[in-house]
Scaffold this motif. Structure first.
Motif: not given
Length: 277
Positions: A40-48, A96-110
């Motif tokens: 259903a999501n062939q190119k990935g969910y990009w979700e941790q 996952h994100f310590l010291n990252k200048e810009v980061w993104v996270c996703k989950d519909p449950r957010f």
């Protein structure tokens, strides 16, 4: 540092949006721990996976799951069994994100659980921004029903619950609201809209990344498309749901409208109507 949260209902383009934000320069976290691609999501969910599991854990301790169509209890983030998960959440963010200048996270449950994460962001003194992809609720219902066997009326109510809850959680915060269908029709325009709507610090050279964006946002991967007229004429869809979708379209079309008090009042009124159904 900037944390970008993608808040949208399942099957509404959250994965595509997150990957485009990643291409724009936001770190995605440990790629080895992303939810694996599926039919259903062939190119990935990009979700941790760890974030998804923790969100499921939060909902479980409140005796609900991702299919919920009602509001969460008052002051739920302060409940002892939920507060006990905050150390886990903090560790996920740091790992996952310590010291990252810009980061993104996703989950519909957010859309449901963001207040939990907001408390962590405040403790970390993290600057946050939000992207809300939305999609016609009939198209979402067709997709969710096929993939998860959830009845259409339930998905319609879920859609309203997710979308309106997400808008309330991000009131008076920097946010961008995007149509999934329009994103697919002109991905470069919408990639620029995301970039200009969020406080990225690095200058954008779209010519260097435009092919990556176009290749990723293939319209033929969209299995269901429903016109607004179909939604308007569907007698099984509650009026408040139709009005919520129209509000989404208006927020996307009118620059700055989602920052106005009038928009928030409409969101609250529609949510009240949703809960009373």
């Amino acid at each position: 540092m900037l944390a970008i949260f993608v808040l949208g209902m399942h099957r509404s383009g959250t994965s595509m949006t997150t990957r485009v934000i990643n291409i724009l320069g936001a770190d995605i976290g440990n790629k080895q721990k992303l939810l694996a691609p599926y039919t259903a999501n062939q190119k990935g969910y990009w979700e941790q996976i760890e974030i998804m599991h923790l969100n499921d854990g939060i909902l479980g301790r409140l005796n609900v799951d991702w299919r919920m169509t009602s509001s969460l209890p008052e002051n739920w983030t302060q409940r002892e069994n939920v507060s006990a998960l905050k150390e886990n959440g903090m560790n996920i963010i740091k790992n996952h994100f310590l010291n990252k200048e810009v980061w993104v996270c996703k989950d519909p449950r957010f859309c449901l659980t963001y207040p939990f994460w907001e408390e962590l962001m405040q403790e970390l003194k993290m600057n946050c921004a939000f992207v809300h992809p939305f999609r016609n609720p009939l198209a979402v219902a067709q997709s969710v029903t096929r993939q998860y066997r959830v009845p259409k009326p339930e998905v319609i109510k879920m859609w309203a619950n997710y979308v309106l809850s997400a808008f309330m959680h991000t009131y008076q915060k920097q946010r961008v609201i995007l149509s999934y269908d329009r994103f697919l029709e002109d991905p470069l325009l919408y990639a620029r809209k995301i970039y200009e709507g969020l406080p990225f610090t690095e200058p954008l050279n779209l010519s260097e990344i435009e092919q990556s964006i176009v290749d990723f946002t293939e319209p033929n991967l969209r299995h269901f498309k429903v016109d607004s007229e179909n939604l308007i004429n569907d007698e099984d869809v509650p009026t408040y749901v139709k009005e919520t979708y129209q509000l989404c379209l208006m927020a996307e079309e009118r620059a700055g409208y989602c920052d106005q008090e009038a928009f928030h009042r409409q969101v609250c009124n529609l949510y009240k109507e949703h809960i009373e159904q």
